[in-house]
Design an enzyme around this catalytic site. Structure first.
Site, short mmCIF file in Angstrom:
data_model
loop_
_atom_site.label_atom_id
_atom_site.label_comp_id
_atom_site.label_asym_id
_atom_site.label_seq_id
_atom_site.Cartn_x
_atom_site.Cartn_y
_atom_site.Cartn_z
CG LEU A 1 -16.05 -9.31 -0.97
CD1 LEU A 1 -16.34 -7.91 -0.43
CD2 LEU A 1 -14.55 -9.56 -0.99
CG ASP B 1 -0.93 2.86 -11.07
OD1 ASP B 1 -0.26 2.02 -11.73
OD2 ASP B 1 -0.91 4.07 -11.32
CG HIS C 1 2.20 -7.28 -12.89
ND1 HIS C 1 1.56 -6.09 -12.63
CD2 HIS C 1 2.86 -7.09 -14.08
CE1 HIS C 1 1.81 -5.23 -13.61
NE2 HIS C 1 2.61 -5.81 -14.49
C1 FPP Z 1 -0.98 -1.67 -12.51
O1 FPP Z 1 0.35 -1.48 -12.12
C2 FPP Z 1 -1.36 -3.10 -12.41
C3 FPP Z 1 -1.83 -3.87 -13.44
C4 FPP Z 1 -2.06 -3.35 -14.79
C5 FPP Z 1 -2.10 -5.32 -13.27
C6 FPP Z 1 -2.86 -5.70 -12.03
C7 FPP Z 1 -2.69 -7.14 -11.81
C8 FPP Z 1 -2.52 -7.71 -10.60
C9 FPP Z 1 -2.58 -6.98 -9.34
C10 FPP Z 1 -2.20 -9.15 -10.49
C11 FPP Z 1 -3.28 -10.13 -10.81
C12 FPP Z 1 -4.56 -9.91 -10.09
C13 FPP Z 1 -5.47 -10.88 -9.85
C14 FPP Z 1 -6.84 -10.50 -9.45
C15 FPP Z 1 -5.16 -12.31 -9.97
P1 FPP Z 1 1.39 -0.92 -13.19
O2 FPP Z 1 2.07 -2.08 -13.83
O3 FPP Z 1 0.70 0.01 -14.12
O4 FPP Z 1 2.40 -0.14 -12.27
P2 FPP Z 1 3.30 1.11 -12.69
O5 FPP Z 1 2.36 2.25 -12.99
O6 FPP Z 1 4.12 1.36 -11.47
O7 FPP Z 1 4.12 0.69 -13.88
#
Ligand code: FPP
Length: 271
Positions: free
Chosen positions: A139, A28, A45
């Site tokens: 892994l 997050d 992201h």
């Molecule tokens: C949460 O942060 C993150 C996500 C919903 C997306 C996770 C995706 C990635 C880390 C990139 C792609 C991963 C791979 C495996 C290729 P948020 O956007 O909810 O953050 P916030 O709460 O600060 O808004």
């Protein structure tokens, strides 16, 4: 295969023999990381993807057997269309770009979630990596994509109901093992440690069945900033806990992990 780094663990007071076998992470804070810098959320992201890369490598080096990452939740479809499409493209391009590295490091990719509902180009790219890495013995990287914990249980109960309807299973024979065996990744042991970045004290519909006895570690570090020291702190925190699985500790410092009631550990070894 990753070169193990037991010395680095010992330097941090961590016993390399007792690292968690399975770590699950709620990644997050990508959006906050970006907005703190006046950048578009997608940039967060992109940086989050770099952290995934780093953490996968570190997990291999620290002898972690399985890593489950909450990559896209079933609820994330509520985000703006442009953000969803950016994340989907990022996941598909990561699947193409990372294959060589997954093979070199011996990583086996698995998926948890309703992957049939993903856009075709994402599903195909991911399934291709799953197929190509299936014989790797390092892994296990389990990406939770279009994943929801309640949805996973609904899917499991539907499967079980079908088996009952076909006369293959009696309702009296349904126990915790039946349910555990009907989840998306029945061969994975439950996570020992659940890490959440960016400080929220919530489970957010993640692995509701599997985290029954997981140790929780919440850090305020935002996912794009999460690095080696943060992972080491989480593992050290995990090792400082006494795991009782509802039992009692017989002697000071005893870790009852191995004494877990069999019914609570339906998948004791990685398969
Ligand atoms: C949460 O942060 C993150 C996500 C919903 C997306 C996770 C995706 C990635 C880390 C990139 C792609 C991963 C791979 C495996 C290729 P948020 O956007 O909810 O953050 P916030 O709460 O600060 O808004």
């Amino acid at each position: 295969m990753s070169e193990l780094r037991p010395d680095k663990l010992r330097e941090c007071g961590i016993d390399p023999e007792r690292v968690p076998a399975h770590i699950a992470i709620i990644m997050d804070g990508n959006g906050r990381w970006a907005s703190h810098r006046g950048l578009p959320r997608l940039e967060g992201h992109r940086r989050g993807y770099k952290t995934v890369d780093r953490v996968v490598r570190l997990a291999g080096e620290f002898g972690i057997k399985a890593l489950t990452l909450y990559t896209f939740s079933a609820e994330n479809w509520r985000r703006p269309r442009s953000e969803i499409s950016g994340i989907m493209k990022l996941i598909a391009s990561a699947a193409h770009q990372e294959l060589r590295k997954l093979m070199d490091e011996g990583v086996q990719l698995r998926l948890s979630g309703r992957t049939d509902d993903l856009p075709d180009f994402v599903r195909q790219a991911l399934l291709d990596d799953v197929r190509r890495t299936q014989d790797n013995t390092g892994l296990i990287l389990n990406l939770a994509i279009n994943y929801g914990g309640r949805g996973e249980l609904v899917d499991a109960f539907r499967q079980i109901a079908l088996r009952v309807q076909r006369g293959e299973l009696s309702p009296d024979d349904i126990d915790e093992r039946t349910i555990a065996a009907s989840l998306y990744q029945p061969g994975l042991p439950d996570p020992d440690l659940l890490i959440r970045t960016a400080g929220e004290m919530r489970i957010s519909n993640f692995l509701l069945w599997q985290i029954a006895y997981a140790e929780l570690h919440v850090t305020h570090v935002l996912w794009p900033d999460f690095g080696e020291e943060d992972l080491l702190k989480a593992i050290a925190d995990y090792q400082s806990r006494v795991r009782k699985f509802g039992g009692v500790v017989n002697s000071p410092g005893q870790d009852l992990a191995s004494a877990a009631a069999p019914d609570l550990s339906p998948a004791p070894s990685i398969s």
